[in-house]
Design an enzyme around this catalytic site. Structure first.
Site, short mmCIF file in Angstrom:
data_model
loop_
_atom_site.label_atom_id
_atom_site.label_comp_id
_atom_site.label_asym_id
_atom_site.label_seq_id
_atom_site.Cartn_x
_atom_site.Cartn_y
_atom_site.Cartn_z
CB CYS A 162 -10.56 -9.21 20.89
SG CYS A 162 -10.04 -9.44 19.18
CB THR A 218 14.81 -10.29 -7.70
OG1 THR A 218 15.37 -9.10 -8.22
CG2 THR A 218 13.31 -10.27 -7.87
CG HIS A 231 2.08 -3.52 -0.71
ND1 HIS A 231 2.46 -4.10 -1.89
CD2 HIS A 231 1.36 -2.42 -1.06
CE1 HIS A 231 1.99 -3.39 -2.92
NE2 HIS A 231 1.33 -2.36 -2.43
CD GLN A 246 5.16 -1.11 -5.37
OE1 GLN A 246 6.15 -1.15 -6.09
NE2 GLN A 246 3.95 -1.20 -5.85
NE ARG A 276 1.97 -6.85 -6.54
CZ ARG A 276 0.69 -6.71 -6.19
NH1 ARG A 276 -0.24 -7.03 -7.02
NH2 ARG A 276 0.38 -6.26 -5.00
CB ALA A 290 9.26 -7.48 -6.39
CB SER A 306 6.20 -3.22 -13.28
OG SER A 306 5.27 -3.72 -12.34
CB CYS A 360 -5.96 -8.82 16.26
SG CYS A 360 -7.70 -9.21 16.50
ZN ZN Z 1 -7.83 -8.87 18.81
#
Ligand code: ZN
Length: 275
Positions: free
Chosen positions: A170, A41, A134, A114, A49, A37, A209, A142
């Site tokens: 779906c 910034t 992340h 991250q 966090r 992060a 960190s 989905c």
């Molecule tokens: Zn789906």
């Protein structure tokens, strides 16, 4: 992007920590940046966090809660609708630009991040060299069939009045392709990150960190594989004692100074090679 755009080094000249960083990086040709992060910034994206971060006030849902609770999902989409335009409007800063410059000069082999903001790609790093541990806020996926869409495609549906868009294939639950609490990190990204750490000759930790795994493991893996370790962060990290250099400073000016020095000493004439 020209070198001049990237590199405002006025505030860093002569800083002994940065001089040590430059000396350490001087002979390295396979640098991997590992960002958190703290690199974003300076673009105005809060550190979610941190003690003053968004998550301290309103934590994101867990995956179990998201699946089982319709109210959680409704809140999630309401919030997404109000926050995503701000994210879309953010721009990369000098730190991102410096990593692009290093990549174009052949000094940076990968960016492990991250962050979910997409600013490394927006700045110009080769998207195939950006490993998002992340996930990405710019993709919707989905939960059931795994199919993904660019966020823009789902935003069209939100604007047309859908409160909680469902998968058109779906019927499953959709949400941002980011890792929620209670979920494991994407295995493919983790594997690529480990490979990048294993094969680099300098890991440059920027703005994280290093408290949450696997963040803490990657720099150690790099060290154990023979790489040097540099940590640029404005607060101490648990791995500072293992680092070859620790720079306690903002990411943007530090990376700009580093890129300027490395590009100058690589014998380049100041013109970035073609991508
Ligand atoms: Zn789906």
């Amino acid at each position: 992007m020209s070198g001049a755009e990237v590199l405002d080094t006025a505030h860093t000249e002569g800083d002994p920590e940065i001089e040590r960083l430059i000396a350490l990086a001087h002979t390295r040709r396979r640098i991997v940046a590992f960002t958190g992060a703290g690199i974003s910034t300076e673009s105005g994206i809060p550190d979610y966090r941190g003690p003053d971060g968004v998550w301290a006030r309103q934590a994101p849902p867990t995956i179990g809660d998201f699946r089982s609770n319709p109210a959680t999902r409704r809140d999630y989409w309401v919030r997404r609708r109000s926050t995503y335009p701000a994210l879309l409007a953010t721009r990369p800063n000098a730190g991102h630009a410096a990593l692009v410059a290093l990549e174009r000069y052949g000094l940076l082999t990968a960016v492990v991040t991250q962050n979910i903001d997409g600013l490394h790609q927006q700045a110009g790093n080769d998207p195939t060299h950006v490993i998002e541990l992340h996930g990405s806020a710019h993709e919707i996926r989905c939960l059931d069939c795994g199919r993904g869409w660019p966020a823009a495609a789902i935003d069209v549906r939100l604007r047309k009045g859908e409160d909680e868009p469902a998968c058109t294939v779906c019927g499953g639950l959709l949400r941002t392709a980011t890792v929620l609490f209670g979920e494991s990190l994407p295995a493919g990204a983790l594997r690529r990150a480990a490979m990048a750490a294993h094969t680099c000759d300098l890991m440059l930790v920027v703005g994280t960190s290093l408290i949450v795994n696997p963040a803490a493991r990657l720099p150690l893996l790099a060290k154990e594989s023979g790489a040097a370790l540099a940590i640029i962060n404005d607060t101490p990290t648990p791995l500072d004692p293992r680092a070859d250099v620790v720079v306690r400073a903002r990411a943007g000016p530090t990376l700009a100074a580093l890129a300027t020095a490395l590009i100058a000493s690589s014998g380049a004439d100041g013109t970035a090679p073609s991508p």
